[in-house]
Enzyme design. Sequence first.
Site, PDB file in Angstrom:
ATOM      1  CD  GLU A   1      -2.766  -0.609  -0.373  1.00  0.00           C
ATOM      2  OE1 GLU A   1      -3.168   0.245  -0.576  1.00  0.00           O
ATOM      3  OE2 GLU A   1      -3.892  -2.139  -0.111  1.00  0.00           O
TER       4      GLU A   1
ATOM      5  CE1 TYR B   1      -6.875   2.986  -0.861  1.00  0.00           C
ATOM      6  CE2 TYR B   1      -4.493   3.459  -0.092  1.00  0.00           C
ATOM      7  CZ  TYR B   1      -5.344   2.295  -1.360  1.00  0.00           C
ATOM      8  OH  TYR B   1      -4.708   1.461  -1.628  1.00  0.00           O
TER       9      TYR B   1
ATOM     10  CG  ASP C   1      -8.643   4.304  -4.012  1.00  0.00           C
ATOM     11  OD1 ASP C   1      -9.636   4.422  -4.797  1.00  0.00           O
ATOM     12  OD2 ASP C   1      -7.215   3.546  -5.524  1.00  0.00           O
TER      13      ASP C   1
END
Length: 345
Positions: A35, A118, A136
Site C-alpha cells: 500500500e 486511505y 483512493d
Amino acid sequence: MLIAMFEALIPWYEAHKRELPWRQDKEPYHVWLSEIMLQQTRVEAVKEYYRRFLTALPTIADLAEAPEEQILKLWEGLGYYNRVRNLQKAAQTICAEYTGVFPSEYAQIRSLSGIGDYTAGAIASICFDAPTPAVDGNVLRVYSRLLADDANIDLQTTKKRITRKLQETYPQKNPGIATQALMELGATVCVPNGAPRCDVCPVAEICQARKQDTWRNLPVRSEKKKRKIVDKTVFILLTEDTVALHKRSTSGLLAGMWEFPNVDAKLDKQAAVTQVTGWQAEPLDLLMQTSYTHIFSHVEWHMTAYYIRCRKTNKKWKWVTKESLDETYALPSAFRPFREQIENL
DNA sequence: AAGTCGGGGTC
DNA sequence: GACCCAGACTT
C-alpha cells in the site's frame, strides 16, 4: 444503489481479479508495504520493487533495524522517498510499542507514520476484516461516475462525505474483498484516462454517468498550477577511478538521496571550470557537455552537465567508484542519464 | 485549503 | 504537452 453495487461487484472481482504479488497472503507487513509503494504509483512500477524489498528485508524487525542507506537504495527510482523513511519509522514504532506485531485496530494503524485515511482503511479491511472503506483515486472516480456526483474530489469535504456514504453500506462480510474490488474496478474498467470499458462493467446498468453520458466530465478535480523552471549546472567530476557525489539534505526534495554536485544556475564552460577550481578539485580536461530536462510534479530542472577530469579529490564531495555508486548509493532518476553517460566517455 | 513531494505510463 | 496514478504530510 451502493448496496446493489457491492452485490454485483464482489462476484465480478472474484472472477476477474489480477494476480498480484501482494495478493498472495494477508500478512499485514506485506499488505502494508504494498500500500505504501502503491501510493501515487502504478502497479506495474511497484511489482519488482516489492519483491526485491521483501527479499532484502523479510520482516518488520529487519526493516526497523536496516541502515538508512539500504532502505533508500531499495526505494531508488520509485519516488516520494519520505514514504520509505516513514515506513521504517512505523516499523520501529511497531517493534517498540506493539512487540513487533502489526496492530489490528484502525486507530492504531492510522496513527503510524506514513499511514493516512486511505492506507489505514485498506490495511484494516484487507488484513483484519474491519468494514473500513479505503478511498483512493480509483474509488473516488468510480463513485463520482456511478452516482453522477460532480463534487470536486480534491476537496477534503468531498472525500469525507464519500467515505461516510461508503461506510454506511460497507459489506460486513469480507470487507477486504470489497476494498480491493472497488479499486480493481477503477484500475481496470472505470479507468482514469480514456474511455471506461462500460461494455464489461458489472455495474454499468446502475451507473448514472453512463445513463447521462457524462462520464467524460467526471470526476471533477481542482485546476493544477503549472511548474516552476529551475536551471541547474551539474558537475560530473571524475578521477581515474572515482566520481564525486553529494548527499542531499534530509528534508525537502529528494531528501537524503545522493546527487552529482550541482548549482542552481546556468553556467557556461568557463564559469563551470572556474567553479570546480574554486572547489579545489583541480580540473584537467572538459571531457563532454550534455543537457537534459527532468520533470517533477511541481518543478522542472533544466540541467546542463559538464564532465570534467580532475587531478585531485577534495573534502567537499564524497569520491566513490562507479561500482559502489551502483551498489550502495541511492541516485534519483533525475541524475540517472548522467550516470549512464559516464560509460561513454 | 493549498503546497510539497517522484517518476513514468498513456492519451 | 497534459493528465494522473491503491496519498501523506506540512504549512
